[in-house]
Write a protein that holds these residues in place. Structure first.
Motif, PDB file in Angstrom:
ATOM      1  N   HIS A   1       0.695  -1.126   0.187  1.00 52.52           N
ATOM      2  CA  HIS A   1       0.076  -0.011  -0.084  1.00 52.52           C
ATOM      3  C   HIS A   1       0.870   1.279   0.142  1.00 52.52           C
ATOM      4  N   GLY A   2       1.889   1.260   0.637  1.00 47.45           N
ATOM      5  CA  GLY A   2       2.752   2.210   1.000  1.00 47.45           C
ATOM      6  C   GLY A   2       3.452   2.754  -0.599  1.00 47.45           C
ATOM      7  N   GLU A   3       3.790   1.588  -1.024  1.00 47.09           N
ATOM      8  CA  GLU A   3       4.495   1.757  -2.408  1.00 47.09           C
ATOM      9  C   GLU A   3       3.467   2.485  -3.396  1.00 47.09           C
ATOM     10  N   LYS A   4       2.282   1.923  -3.286  1.00 43.71           N
ATOM     11  CA  LYS A   4       1.246   2.371  -4.428  1.00 43.71           C
ATOM     12  C   LYS A   4       1.156   3.992  -4.066  1.00 43.71           C
ATOM     13  N   ARG A   5       1.150   4.321  -2.842  1.00 41.37           N
ATOM     14  CA  ARG A   5       0.878   5.917  -2.633  1.00 41.37           C
ATOM     15  C   ARG A   5       2.073   6.339  -3.150  1.00 41.37           C
ATOM     16  N   GLN A   6       3.388   5.961  -3.151  1.00 41.19           N
ATOM     17  CA  GLN A   6       4.570   6.669  -3.730  1.00 41.19           C
ATOM     18  C   GLN A   6       4.319   6.531  -5.354  1.00 41.19           C
ATOM     19  N   LEU A   7       3.852   5.612  -5.840  1.00 43.67           N
ATOM     20  CA  LEU A   7       3.717   5.448  -7.215  1.00 43.67           C
ATOM     21  C   LEU A   7       2.510   6.631  -7.627  1.00 43.67           C
ATOM     22  N   GLU A   8       1.447   6.589  -6.676  1.00 44.85           N
ATOM     23  CA  GLU A   8       0.386   7.944  -7.037  1.00 44.85           C
ATOM     24  C   GLU A   8       1.240   9.102  -7.402  1.00 44.85           C
ATOM     25  N   VAL A   9       2.187   9.518  -6.276  1.00 46.06           N
ATOM     26  CA  VAL A   9       2.740  10.705  -6.625  1.00 46.06           C
ATOM     27  C   VAL A   9       3.736  10.767  -7.880  1.00 46.06           C
ATOM     28  N   GLY A  10       4.397   9.529  -8.201  1.00 46.33           N
ATOM     29  CA  GLY A  10       5.250   9.480  -9.100  1.00 46.33           C
ATOM     30  C   GLY A  10       4.428   9.722 -10.329  1.00 46.33           C
ATOM     31  N   ILE A  11       3.268   9.034 -10.607  1.00 48.24           N
ATOM     32  CA  ILE A  11       2.430   9.436 -11.892  1.00 48.24           C
ATOM     33  C   ILE A  11       2.127  10.845 -11.929  1.00 48.24           C
ATOM     34  N   ALA A  12       1.971  11.439 -10.863  1.00 44.87           N
ATOM     35  CA  ALA A  12       1.579  12.801 -11.041  1.00 44.87           C
ATOM     36  C   ALA A  12       2.923  13.578 -11.446  1.00 44.87           C
ATOM     37  N   LEU A  13       4.132  13.326 -10.904  1.00 40.25           N
ATOM     38  CA  LEU A  13       5.257  14.080 -11.354  1.00 40.25           C
ATOM     39  C   LEU A  13       5.479  13.962 -12.705  1.00 40.25           C
ATOM     40  N   ALA A  14       5.109  12.729 -13.539  1.00 39.42           N
ATOM     41  CA  ALA A  14       5.300  12.750 -14.867  1.00 39.42           C
ATOM     42  C   ALA A  14       4.949  13.954 -15.643  1.00 39.42           C
ATOM     43  N   GLY A  15       5.781  14.147 -16.731  1.00 38.48           N
ATOM     44  CA  GLY A  15       5.421  15.023 -17.613  1.00 38.48           C
ATOM     45  C   GLY A  15       5.786  16.553 -17.160  1.00 38.48           C
ATOM     46  N   ASP A  16       6.359  16.681 -16.092  1.00 42.70           N
ATOM     47  CA  ASP A  16       6.743  18.025 -15.705  1.00 42.70           C
ATOM     48  C   ASP A  16       5.933  18.885 -15.329  1.00 42.70           C
ATOM     49  N   PRO A  17       4.943  18.753 -14.422  1.00 42.58           N
ATOM     50  CA  PRO A  17       3.883  19.830 -14.241  1.00 42.58           C
ATOM     51  C   PRO A  17       4.504  20.945 -13.395  1.00 42.58           C
ATOM     52  N   ASP A  18       3.805  22.071 -13.488  1.00 42.48           N
ATOM     53  CA  ASP A  18       4.034  23.290 -12.746  1.00 42.48           C
ATOM     54  C   ASP A  18       3.265  23.202 -11.342  1.00 42.48           C
ATOM     55  N   VAL A  19       2.173  22.553 -11.400  1.00 43.11           N
ATOM     56  CA  VAL A  19       1.466  22.559 -10.027  1.00 43.11           C
ATOM     57  C   VAL A  19       0.978  21.291  -9.669  1.00 43.11           C
ATOM     58  N   LEU A  20       1.047  20.786  -8.625  1.00 37.04           N
ATOM     59  CA  LEU A  20       1.011  19.279  -8.079  1.00 37.04           C
ATOM     60  C   LEU A  20      -0.190  19.504  -6.943  1.00 37.04           C
ATOM     61  N   LEU A  21      -1.339  18.893  -7.419  1.00 41.20           N
ATOM     62  CA  LEU A  21      -2.624  18.790  -6.367  1.00 41.20           C
ATOM     63  C   LEU A  21      -2.637  17.608  -5.829  1.00 41.20           C
ATOM     64  N   LEU A  22      -1.942  17.399  -4.506  1.00 44.72           N
ATOM     65  CA  LEU A  22      -1.874  16.069  -3.651  1.00 44.72           C
ATOM     66  C   LEU A  22      -3.110  15.729  -2.843  1.00 44.72           C
ATOM     67  N   ASP A  23      -3.590  14.765  -3.099  1.00 46.21           N
ATOM     68  CA  ASP A  23      -4.904  14.550  -2.087  1.00 46.21           C
ATOM     69  C   ASP A  23      -4.671  13.239  -1.076  1.00 46.21           C
ATOM     70  N   GLU A  24      -4.178  13.825  -0.028  1.00 47.24           N
ATOM     71  CA  GLU A  24      -3.761  12.610   1.181  1.00 47.24           C
ATOM     72  C   GLU A  24      -3.013  11.638   0.767  1.00 47.24           C
ATOM     73  N   PRO A  25      -1.832  12.182   0.253  1.00 46.84           N
ATOM     74  CA  PRO A  25      -0.715  11.229  -0.001  1.00 46.84           C
ATOM     75  C   PRO A  25      -0.529  10.102   0.950  1.00 46.84           C
ATOM     76  N   ASN A  26      -0.935  10.154   2.278  1.00 48.09           N
ATOM     77  CA  ASN A  26      -0.788   9.454   3.600  1.00 48.09           C
ATOM     78  C   ASN A  26      -1.780   8.810   3.696  1.00 48.09           C
ATOM     79  N   ALA A  27      -2.877   8.741   3.182  1.00 49.51           N
ATOM     80  CA  ALA A  27      -3.913   8.092   3.346  1.00 49.51           C
ATOM     81  C   ALA A  27      -3.774   6.682   3.514  1.00 49.51           C
ATOM     82  N   GLY A  28      -3.912   6.124   4.811  1.00 50.40           N
ATOM     83  CA  GLY A  28      -3.865   4.720   4.992  1.00 50.40           C
ATOM     84  C   GLY A  28      -2.366   4.119   5.221  1.00 50.40           C
ATOM     85  N   VAL A  29      -1.550   4.838   5.181  1.00 51.36           N
ATOM     86  CA  VAL A  29      -0.139   4.562   5.064  1.00 51.36           C
ATOM     87  C   VAL A  29       0.028   4.235   6.472  1.00 51.36           C
ATOM     88  N   SER A  30       1.038   3.157   6.822  1.00 50.97           N
ATOM     89  CA  SER A  30       1.515   2.681   8.059  1.00 50.97           C
ATOM     90  C   SER A  30       2.441   3.588   8.843  1.00 50.97           C
TER      91      SER A  30
END
Lengths: 337, 280, 398
Positions: B151-180
């Motif tokens: 689960h924790g790795e999937k949260r990291q992947l979530e952020v990774g997908i959002a980072l791809a394509g060099d965005p200017d603005v990142l909207l992170l919706d509870e990146p910690n949700a459910g992480v131990s």
């Protein structure tokens, strides 16, 4: 595609169509088609609403009902059998068909469909499609084994009709088909019975609650699996009984292609009415029945294009899905569109 | 960088987002907090084009010009350089970890419609995907299917997908949700790291994280902004304490806002929401 | 796939061998194989849109029918501006482009829906087209039975090859195709058709394969797995789905065109009817949904069973084989109530392949959802062509 222009012939036909006699004739025909479509489609829509399964084998239940009903009639009715006895035998046959097709439907739900509830809806379409292939081919084998032509109407079964249903009646200047009146009466009673079951019995309430929220139903301590089986059996049984009615109708008759000839309009009816709503299905059946009867009249009298009624029915489907995909009475989220 | 004016979303009789004027500045990390049902996720969905606003406008600053984003589709918002992650893990489960990020990186380039060459020919996207996976700490798992991650790795992947394509603005919706709790530190480091080269809007329940990493905090309650200030000022704001923190502050031992909410904070928020309505 | 290149020779060799009758009974005829090729292409095109984007295109027969009708009508000089003598390859291309236009129109209206509703609206469009051609008296005097290529208007065959260069063309056709004598090889008309139809199908397969592995194809896979996320990273799913639908329509029409050219006729029930889509579905599920090559093998399986259980003796099926090899006493032996063994086979097996294929289909849906090719790939961990050598290697060393 000839004749579909404003020729003098067309204008004449228009005048003819709006004569009260023609209109009432078309109306009665439309109503008889409507109750048949409603009977077949109500099972489809209940099953979809509750189980989320679009059943491609539903038309096969109608076809099997037609053959089974025909078999009962052919066995029981002799040339000397009176009209009243024939109607009585028909009612006995109806009960038998209801029980037999209902049992088959229940077995299909328990044995096959139940295994797929957790898979994407596409698999249920595939499964019931395969099931339809199997049921149709089994029927073909049996029918051919007894020396009948599988793709043409079963003549002997048609011949078990009471004499008074064979010819049209002239009533106060109107031509009325007694068979159509019988179908309307029989269909209205059947649909009314299903409606009462859904609204007035405890079990029916559960079915309706379940089609809106099955987790809620489960939370109320009701055995959802049993409800599913019952609804599938009931839907199949009513479709089978519709087949029994069609077995006497020379326009349809008991034949293998009946499975597809009823399945496709029934699909149109459930989509147009809104998948999962019983009321919508009944209204849409009325609409499609009237379109069918009207276009059949136009084809017989003015427009030589053979596929006119069928084409209009499918156009109704396509236009509904373009303009109002959830159907006349549907809720927007059902079925994922 | 990104601003809204009078942004409003009504569902029938309910106003989920109510006349919000919001501004995300270049290079800052702004946190969006508020009790459950305050309208945070709806606000996110409006910004990303998943929902159309009932009123108001959204604009993005690009090359010194404000460009309207109000009616943009989710894809157009992403193309404009605003990327998001999801509260509930939302990846491509049967693709590999690398392919998840690669296909996202490819969306920004001119190559997505090319049908005649093998996707592996476009090394720039593969290279970018590896760099991002390295940054989010998943490069060793690049060839695993995404569904095999923890689960924790999937949260990291979530952020990774959002980072791809060099965005200017990142909207992170509870990146910690459910992480131990052991993995929370990794994610905090990751958020702090990506905030160095992106403007970040963060929705987060964990107050320790919010107070530590944020440059600024915006508090949403019943769809409206009730506070917009730096962390210490928000912490001391009586309106915020009343609306958001007060509910469980009374029940908790010392009533300080920083100690109450942890990974399991959402249940307490439910309580605080009810309390708010009761007092209002 | 490579094994298919030698099939006609292998078939001829086996049929001539001492086990000839067994081979004839079990293996599909070369003529059947031509049908497997063009219908397999149709099933692949169906898989391209339904297996790779997850949208069930239940009206896919409209594109197959478009191709078949276009070729047959063009050959009869019934398509405006197109001479009956137009090269077959050009006809196929034009049929494909026509299907692309139809696909764009239908797709633009249909891809606003999903799930059951998408399946139903595409079915609706295809049925409208089916009913239309079934009653369209421009096609022939009896449109319900379809139309054949007129030998008066179009005496020649349909050439597959490079248009305009005679030497690079060979005619296809069941009875009318070219025969080839080259060095020690001699090919009958059917065998020439096998190779030429197979060539077109191979080229189409490779083209679709390329698209799947391209950046465009990876977007389709992303959409299939998670449409919401694909949209959030910057793809407009609608455009990609529409493009996939158009591509799929193109190849479906080419497949239909090949069937029209090879059989020199078209009928509404075997081209536009929704059961034609059903056959493609069958082939896709048995072969492997979302594997591209799978549907061809699925169709091969389907046709092999059908021929094995066919009523007609030609090509060798189960019944003629048993008649020849079992003593008459066994065939005439009574089972129950006057039903003989031969009669039972005649009644329950022959001509009823649909039953057995249907049962297998249901079993596949229930227990082998990835199909033949998909399951083999899962076991081997990659495409068969790539993994099989490694696998065998490991096996040898053990």
């Amino acid at each position: 595609m000839t004749g579909a222009v404003l020729t003098p012939l067309f204008v004449d036909a228009l005048g003819e169509f709006f004569r009260p006699g023609t209109l009432s004739e078309v109306f009665v025909n439309g109503l008889s088609k409507a109750v048949l479509y409603a009977m077949i489609a109500s099972g489809l829509t209940l099953v979809f609403g509750l189980l989320g399964v679009l059943n491609f084998a539903h038309g096969s239940f109608t076809m099997l009902g037609a053959y089974l009903g025909g078999l009962v009639m052919v066995v029981l009715v002799g040339s000397a059998t009176g009209d009243l006895a024939r109607v009585l035998f028909f009612l006995i046959g109806t009960l038998l068909v209801f029980a037999a097709i209902g049992a088959l439907g229940g077995a299909v739900e328990v044995g096959l469909i139940r295994q797929l509830y957790d898979r994407p809806p596409i698999y249920q379409i595939l499964l019931t499609f395969g099931l339809a292939l199997v049921l149709d081919e089994l029927a073909r084998i049996i029918v051919a084994f007894y020396g009948l032509q599988p793709i043409t109407d079963w003549r002997d079964a048609l011949g078990t009709k009471p004499a008074f249903m064979v010819d049209n009646l002239e009533l106060a200047g109107l031509t009325v088909s007694p068979l159509a009146l019988f179908q309307i009466g029989f269909g209205v009673v059947t649909i009314g019975a299903v409606w009462l079951f859904l609204t007035r019995t405890r079990y029916g309430m559960v079915v309706r609650a379940g089609s809106e929220d099955d987790e809620m139903t489960a939370a109320l301590g009701i055995d959802v699996n049993r409800v599913f089986t019952t609804v599938f059996a009931l839907g199949s049984a009513v479709a089978g009984v519709a087949g029994m009615l069609l077995m006497w109708d020379p326009v349809w008759g008991a034949s293998l292609p009946l499975a597809h000839e009823t399945l496709l309009p029934a699909f149109v009816v459930v989509i147009v009415g809104g998948l999962g709503t019983f009321r919508g299905t009944v209204v849409a059946a009325g609409l499609v029945g009237m379109v069918d009867a009207t276009m059949t009249w136009w084809f017989q009298n003015a427009i030589t294009f053979t596929g006119l009624p069928e084409m209009m029915i499918f156009l109704v489907l396509v236009l509904t899905l373009i303009v109002r995909p959830q159907g006349l009475f549907g809720v927007e989220e059902v079925g994922g569109h | 960088m990104l601003r809204t004016a009078g942004l409003t979303k009504r569902f029938g009789g309910l106003t989920a987002v109510d006349d919000v004027d919001f501004r995300l500045r270049e290079g800052e990390l702004c946190s969006l907090i508020g009790p459950n049902g305050a309208g945070k996720t709806t606000f996110f969905d409006l910004l990303t084009g998943a929902l159309d606003p009932s009123a108001g406008s959204i604009e993005l600053r690009r090359d010194g010009e404000w460009e309207p984003l109000t009616d943009a589709s989710p894809a157009e918002v992403a193309q404009a350089g605003v990327h998001r992650s999801y509260q509930i893990t939302n990846v491509f489960p049967e693709r590999t970890v690398l392919e998840n990020v690669r296909v996202a990186a490819q969306a920004a380039g001119p190559n997505d419609w090319k049908g005649w060459r093998n996707a592996n020919v476009f090394e720039e996207h593969i290279g970018e995907a590896h760099r991002i996976l390295d940054r989010v700490g998943l490069d060793a798992l690049a060839d695993q299917p995404a569904s095999a991650l923890s689960h924790g790795e999937k949260r990291q992947l979530e952020v990774g997908i959002a980072l791809a394509g060099d965005p200017d603005v990142l909207l992170l919706d509870e990146p910690n949700a459910g992480v131990s709790s052991e993995s929370v530190d990794d994610i905090i480091d990751l958020i702090a790291d990506v905030a160095r080269d992106h403007a970040v809007l963060l929705v987060e329940h964990n107050m320790d994280i919010v107070m530590n990493v944020s440059d600024r905090i915006v508090v949403l309650n019943q769809g409206a902004v009730i506070a917009d200030d730096d962390p210490s000022a928000v912490q001391g704001d009586p309106a915020v304490q009343r609306a958001y923190l007060g509910g469980y502050g009374e029940e908790d031992d010392d009533g300080t806002p920083t100690s109450g909410a942890t990974a399991g904070g959402s249940e307490q928020d439910e309580g605080s929401n009810g309390g708010t309505e009761g007092s209002a | 796939m490579a094994a298919l290149a030698l099939y006609p020779f292998v078939y001829a060799l086996l049929v001539a061998s001492p086990l000839g009758t067994e081979a004839e009974t079990l293996l599909p005829r070369v003529d059947t194989m031509v049908g497997v090729f063009y219908f397999g292409l149709f099933a692949m095109s169906f898989d391209f849109v339904s297996g790779y984007t997850g949208y069930l295109s239940f009206g896919h027969a409209i594109f197959y029918g478009t191709g078949a009708y276009f070729v047959v009508l063009a050959a009869n000089g019934q398509v405006p501006l197109l001479a009956p003598g137009t090269p077959f390859m050009l006809m196929l291309l034009l049929a494909g482009l026509l299907a692309v236009l139809i696909a764009l129109a239908i797709g633009a209206l249909s891809f606003r829906l999903s799930g059951v509703y998408f399946a139903m609206i595409t079915l609706g469009f295809a049925q409208v087209a089916y009913v239309f051609v079934r009653g369209w008296d421009y096609v022939s005097e009896n449109p319900k039975d379809g139309v054949a290529v007129s030998t008066d208007v179009h005496p020649g065959g349909f050439d597959v090859g490079v248009p305009g260069i005679d030497a690079l063309n060979l005619e296809i056709g069941r009875l009318t195709g070219d025969t080839v004598e080259f060095l020690f090889v001699s090919l009958s008309g059917t065998e020439v058709s096998y190779y030429m139809v197979g060539l077109v199908v191979l080229v189409c397969y490779l083209a679709m394969q390329r698209l799947i592995h391209s950046p465009f194809g990876t977007v389709l896979l992303a959409i299939r797995e998670n449409e919401e996320r694909a949209e959030a990273v910057g793809y407009e799913p609608f455009q990609f789905k529409l493009a996939a639908f158009a591509v799929s329509g193109f190849f479906a029409a080419v497949a239909g065109g090949l069937s029209g050219g090879y059989g020199r006729s078209v009928a509404p029930d075997s081209s536009m009817y929704f059961l034609v889509t059903g056959d493609a579905l069958l082939a896709s599920i048995i072969g492997g949904f979302g594997t591209l090559a799978g549907p061809l093998y699925g169709r091969l399986f389907d046709e092999t069973v059908r021929e094995f259980l066919s009523k007609r003796g030609s090509g060798g099926g189960l019944l003629p084989y048993l008649r020849d090899h079992l003593p008459a006493g066994v065939m005439e032996a009574d089972l129950v109530g006057g039903l003989t063994v031969g009669g039972a086979i005649e009644t329950f097996l022959n001509g009823h392949a649909s039953l057995y294929v249907g049962v297998i289909f249901v079993l596949f849906v229930l227990y082998v959802p990835n199909g033949l090719l998909g399951t083999v790939r899962d076991r081997l961990g990659g495409t068969v062509a790539k993994q099989l050598p490694d696998y065998l290697d490991r096996y040898r060393r053990d």
